[in-house]
Each structure stands twice: as structure tokens, then as C-alpha cells.
Write a protein that holds these residues in place. Structure first.
Motif, PDB file in Angstrom:
ATOM      1  N   GLY A  13      22.431  16.400 -66.160  1.00  0.00           N
ATOM      2  CA  GLY A  13      23.637  16.066 -65.410  1.00  0.00           C
ATOM      3  C   GLY A  13      24.822  16.957 -65.675  1.00  0.00           C
ATOM      4  N   THR A  14      24.827  17.738 -66.786  1.00  0.00           N
ATOM      5  CA  THR A  14      25.927  18.681 -66.988  1.00  0.00           C
ATOM      6  C   THR A  14      25.429  20.101 -66.784  1.00  0.00           C
ATOM      7  N   LEU A  15      26.332  20.914 -66.285  1.00  0.00           N
ATOM      8  CA  LEU A  15      25.964  22.301 -66.017  1.00  0.00           C
ATOM      9  C   LEU A  15      25.995  23.100 -67.305  1.00  0.00           C
ATOM     10  N   SER A  16      25.058  23.998 -67.446  1.00  0.00           N
ATOM     11  CA  SER A  16      25.083  24.917 -68.572  1.00  0.00           C
ATOM     12  C   SER A  16      25.156  26.342 -68.027  1.00  0.00           C
ATOM     13  N   VAL A  17      26.153  27.062 -68.490  1.00  0.00           N
ATOM     14  CA  VAL A  17      26.377  28.410 -67.967  1.00  0.00           C
ATOM     15  C   VAL A  17      25.982  29.421 -69.034  1.00  0.00           C
TER      16      VAL A  17
END
Lengths: 363, 262
Positions: free
Chosen positions: B245-249
Motif C-alpha cells: 500500500g505504500t510506494l517505494s521509490v
């Protein structure tokens, strides 16, 4: 015991700890005051003419309470004169000068963000020296009579301070611009003094050089009367603003974000310090190291809280100066050394000791 | 506190830093301001705090023009946490946090102020350090003390300038979690400059991407931290993954691009 109770207890403990911590710092000042008073008493007793402690206090009380005179036995006249005309004014001037130098030193170090700052850093002493040289060597001055030299010294120190504020104010009165303009003026006034002395005759030059070396021997009750309000009012303002100094110590942006008028307070502190130091320098000449050493000494003992540091540095400054002057008067008695030289002899080893032993007190 | 920034311009002599910035912060929100070095992030925060005067444009606090507030009034509304704070002569942690009460008293702090500070020290788990010198603390501890000082101001808005950049990963998470909890327990808004896009995507309600003094993108992480935005703004090719659910860049490589000059 429930969790909430445990938390509350810990909270109480924290508050108690802080209050104790604060009281300990105040205690330092409370202990210093009687120390200063008894030091004055003993300083009066020391000197080329022997006077006992009892005589010292008897003479002072007799003067303060006129009724006592008729009741007690006759005091030898010369004791009265030595204490009242020579030693007491000198020691009280040492007290006032020590307070002014110690407290302004503490304030300058914070306001200029520089642990090496001292009351003379902004050229006040060299400007005063130039004013005095002008009066002594060339006889030029704004006030006539016995205040020719003092008036000139005072005026030129104020001119130098006003110049610093006017010039650095254009750059937002930052500590760096103040220090740099201050140093520039210091060298300028030194050069001017050299020029004046170069063309003066040797006796006058000797007198001018002696004037700049700090000496309490020129003190009398009139001069004390002029210095006292200057030091008392100045000290009150410094102590009043000392809480804001604590916040300014964390940086200009931080202090502004906490609602402090950083520039206004900085300028006010510079003006007050300048006037106090200009007053003291005009009456005593340059007495070095007190303004540098006293604040650092106090910081090592009670920390950097300016609300205590400012008054405590003043009291420690007074102790150091009266002590140094007593040594200056007695060490090769009856010759009296200029106290400005003795404070350096006392201050330099003390200062080096502090630097070597430093416990995170400086940067 | 609702904050609206409208068409804000700011310039140093010879350089335009902000060129028409607009943004909108609601009462309970974490806004992360991201962007490359020199894009005007810190300047924007300093303008909101009133440390720097904008050349033109408007900043509104709850519908009132910010220029009408005095410095002590702003100090009661906004807690500002600078990137770092060096004290020339070190104060104790307790005294440093107590400075946050300065906007509420003029000469002496009251017993109530000491109460408030003691509570905040407990909240921030600083009670064991209360009498230590600020300068002797580690970077993470100093950051916590500065946040505690800002909280002592009882602000409605917290401004933080890179609160995590000097911290290790554990302390980064600690600081972000503290801020996250505070926003929701005390109903305050947070505007934060941050370099770490992963932290921003994880904790921010909204992300403002600044580029050359303008808002390049504005919205939730999914809308702002896109491959094309990152390439355009940072000149870096990145791979973006959805982790629970969270973006990882993850930055992959620098791409050559023509630097726009103005």
C-alpha cells in the motif's frame, strides 16, 4: 501502583529536579554577595599603612551613622583619611568596574556569538585611549578643567560605538559585521593615538601611556557618583534582557521563530554595554581580562544560563578586580602597580588553565 | 490551522527563488515538500514562518493575512524546527524546551510553564536527558529536543526543515512516527521539507513537489511520485514499487537532460 500514578510521580520528580537545579544556580549568586562584601572589608584593611579589620568597619559605620561619632572613642584621624579618601573609593570603583566588565563580557560573548569576545573587542578602549591622548598631549577636548581627559575618553568611546552600529546596521547588525567594523575601528583609533603621541613631547606621551594602563588610583567620590548610576541602570537592563539572550544563543532564526526581536535586542545590548564600558574605561583606563575570564569561569561552575550568568559574572568580575588591585597595592608596597597589568598576570595563567581543563564550556 | 499560500514570489538579490507558489494545508494534515536542492523548499517554509518576507503573494492563516500577525503571535501559532540548531554556550535540555514557552511569558516563566515542559519531556521520552547539555546530545536526540521545544509553543502548525536528514534509519522512523502521532492526537497541521521520498510517501497526506521555484506536482503520493515526475524534476530514472500500500521509490540512474535555464 497504576501506570498513570507512576507517570505522574515521574512528572513530579522531573519538576522537582528542575527547580532544585535552578535553585543551586541561584545559590551561587546568593553566596557571592556576602563574599564580595567581606572581600571589600579585607581589601581596605590591606595596604602600606596597617589598619585592623575592626577599625575598618568602625570607621565606615561612624561615617554612615553620624550619632555614633559622639558615643564611641576617638578614631585616629589618619586612619579615617586613609580609609575614606584613599582606599574605599578605590575599592568601590574596583567593585563597579568589575561588575560592569564581568557582566558586559558575558553579554558580548552571547550577542556577538563569540567566546573570545570581551568588552573591549569593539574598539571602545582604543577610542577612549585616543580621546585621552588628544586631551593629554594636545590639550584638546570638549570639556574644560578636571574632566577634560575623562570627558574626551567617554565621548570618543561613544563615537566609536555609534560608528559600529551605524556601519554594521546597514548589514542587518549581524555579529560578524559588528566584530569586523569593531576591529577596523580598533586599529584606526590605535593608529590615530600613535600619530598624536608621535608628535607630542615625551612627558605628555608618558602620561598618556600611563592613562591607558588601567589604574584605580584616580578614583574619588565624585567619579564614583557618576559611575554608580551608569553601572546600576546598565546592569538592570542587562539582567532584564538576559532571558532573551538564552534564546538568541540558539541562533537568530530559532530566536525569531520564538517571537524575539533579535535585531532590536542585539542593538539594545550593544548600546547598553558600550555606555557602561565607556564610562568605566574613562575613569579607570583599560583593565583587561576581567571581561573575558569572569564569564568563562562562571559558565564552568553553573552553566550557560544567562539569567544567572550575567549577574554572577559581574560579581566574580568584581572579586577578581578587587583581589588584583589588592595585590597591586601590596606586593611591592609602598609602590602601587597599575591594576591593568596585574589582571593580565592573574588572568593569563587562569585563562590558560581554563582552556586546558575545559569541560565543554566553550564551543 | 488552515494555511493558504497564494502566488508567492521570493527573490534573493539576483536570483528568483519562488516563482508563484500556491498551496493549501488543512487543519490536520502532514504535507511533505520535496524537490531537488535549490528548488526553494526551505525558503518556502521560512516565508510561511515569516523569517523571510515574500516579494509578492499572500499567506493566509485561517483566512487572515499572515502579515497582520506580530512575531509573538506567530510564535504562539507556529512551531518551527530548524534543520539544526547549534548553541554556542550549551543550555540544558529542560531549559531549551522551556524556551518554547517564551511566547507566553514576558519576564519569568510560571509554574504552569514548567508543568507543560515536564509533560512534553515525558511525551517525547526525554525525561532521562532533562538536565543534560543540549550540545552533548546525539543528532537524533537534539532533533527530538527541538521538536519538543516547538510543541511547548502549543502551536497549531508545525514547520519542519529536513527533520530526518541527519538521522540514522531507526531515528528517522522514530521522528516521523512521533510527528504522525502528534498530528492526530493534537489536531495540528505539519509542513515538512524532506529529501527522502520513501518517508514522504509513507507518512504524508499530501506531497508538494517543487521544481525551480514552482509547484510541479501536488497531491497524494500516487499522483506525485510518478516515474515521469521524478525523471523530469530530479533527472533520475527511478523504479517505483507498491509495497503493502505504500510506494517505494528506488533511484536507478541519472538521466541526461537539458537543464532549463531561466
Amino acid at each position: 501502583m497504576s501506570n498513570v500514578d507512576a507517570l505522574r510521580n515521574q512528572n513530579l520528580h522531573l519538576k522537582e529536579m528542575y527547580k532544585r537545579h535552578r535553585f543551586k544556580k541561584k545559590l551561587f549568586v546568593i553566596v557571592l554577595i556576602p563574599a564580595v562584601i567581606s572581600l571589600i572589608g579585607s581589601a581596605i584593611a590591606f595596604g602600606s599603612a596597617d589598619i585592623s579589620f575592626v577599625d575598618v568597619y568602625l570607621t565606615i559605620f561612624r561615617k554612615l551613622i553620624p550619632g555614633l561619632n559622639s558615643l564611641s572613642m576617638e578614631s585616629p584621624g589618619h586612619t579615617h583619611i586613609i580609609i575614606w579618601k584613599l582606599r574605599l573609593p578605590r575599592i568601590l570603583m574596583g567593585l563597579l568596574a568589575g561588575i560592569a566588565l564581568g557582566s558586559t563580557g558575558a553579554v558580548m560573548q552571547v550577542v556577538l556569538r563569540n567566546p573570545l569576545a570581551d568588552p573591549y573587542m569593539l574598539g571602545i578602549a582604543s577610542a577612549a585611549g585616543f580621546g585621552a591622548s588628544l586631551a593629554i598631549v594636545l590639550g584638546v577636548g570638549v570639556f574644560a578643567g578636571s574632566y577634560l581627559i575623562i570627558g574626551n575618553a567617554f565621548l570618543f568611546s561613544l563615537i566609536s560605538s555609534a560608528l559600529i552600529l551605524a556601519l554594521s546596521g546597514r548589514k542587518g547588525a549581524s555579529p560578524e559585521s559588528m566584530i569586523l567594523t569593531g576591529l577596523a575601528l580598533l586599529f584606526f583609533f590605535q593608529a590615530m593615538t600613535t600619530m598624536v603621541q608621535y608628535f607630542g613631547d615625551s612627558e605628555a606621551v608618558k602620561a598618556a601611556v600611563f592613562w591607558t594602563v588601567g589604574d584605580l588610583g584616580k578614583s574619588d567620590w565624585n567619579k564614583l557618583g557618576m559611575t554608580l548610576p551608569l553601572v546600576v541602570i546598565g546592569e538592570a537592563i542587562l539582567i532584564w534582557k538576559s532571558g532573551e539572550l538564552n534564546i538568541m544563543n540558539t541562533g537568530d532564526a530559532s530566536a525569531k521563530s520564538l517571537g524575539i526581536n533579535v535585531q532590536g535586542t542585539r542593538i539594545l545590548m550593544m548600546v547598553v554595554c558600550s555606555i557602561m564600558v565607556a564610562g568605566v574605561v574613562s575613569f579607570t583606563g583599560t583593565i583587561g581580562f576581567i571581561g573575558l575570564v569572569a564569564p568563562h569561569l562562571v559558565r564552568m561552575i553553573i552553566g550557560a544560563d544567562n539569567r544567572i550568568l550575567v549577574p554572577a559574572s559581574g560579581l566574580v568580575g568584581a572579586v577578581l578586580l578587587v583581589l588584583a588591585d589588592t595585590i597591586a597595592r601590596t606586593i611591592i608596597s609602598p609602590v602601587i602597580l597599575p591594576v591593568g597589568a596585574v589582571t593580565a598576570f592573574l588572568g593569563v595563567p587562569l585563562f590558560i588553565y581554563l582552556i586546558i581543563k575545559k569541560k565543554g564550556g566553550f564551543a | 490551522m488552515k494555511v493558504i499560500v497564494e502566488d508567492l514570489y521570493y527573490s534573493y538579490p539576483g536570483k528568483d527563488v519562488l516563482k508563484g507558489v500556491n498551496l493549501n494545508l488543512s487543519e490536520t494534515e502532514i504535507m511533505c515538500i520535496v524537490g531537488p536542492n535549490g528548488s526553494g523548499k526551505s525558503t518556502l517554509v521560512k516565508c510561511v514562518e515569516g523569517l523571510q518576507k515574500a516579494r509578492s503573494g499572500k499567506i493566509m492563516f485561517d483566512g487572515k493575512d499572515a502579515s497582520g500577525f506580530s512575531r509573538p503571535e506567530i510564535a504562539r501559532l507556529i512551531g518551527y524546527v530548524p534543520q539544526s540548531s547549534s548553541q554556542l554556550f550549551s543550555s540544558s535540555v529542560f531549559d531549551t524546551v522551556l524556551m518554547g514557552r517564551k511566547p507566553y511569558y514576558s519576564w519569568r516563566c510560571s509554574d504552569e510553564d514548567i508543568d507543560i515542559v515536564a509533560n512534553i519531556l515525558q511525551l517525547m521520552e526525554l525525561d532521562d536527558l532533562a538536565m543534560d547539555d543540549f550540545n552533548n546530545l546525539s543528532g537524533g536526540q537534539q532533533q527530538r529536543v527541538l521538536i519538543a521545544r516547538a510543541l511547548a509553543q502549543m502551536p497549531k502548525l508545525l514547520l519542519l526543515d529536513e527533520p530526518t536528514s541527519a538521522l540514522d534509519i531507526s531515528h528517522q522512523l522514530e521522528v516521523m512516527e512521533i510527528i504522525y502521532d502528534l498530528v492526530h492526537s493534537r489536531q495540528i497541521g505539519v509542513m515538512m521539507v524532506i529529501h527522502d521520498l520513501n518517508l514522504a510517501s509513507r507518512y504524508a497526506d499530501s506531497i508538494v513537489m517543487l521544481y525551480e521555484g514552482r509547484v510541479f506536482a501536488d497531491g497524494c503520493a500516487r499522483d506525485t511520485l510518478t516515474k515521469s515526475n521524478i525523471e523530469e524534476v530530479y533527472g533520475v530514472e527511478a523504479s517505483i514499487h507498491d509495497l503493502e500500500g505504500t510506494l517505494s521509490v528506488t533511484p536507478v540512474r541519472r538521466v541526461k537532460k537539458e537543464w532549463r535555464r531561466n
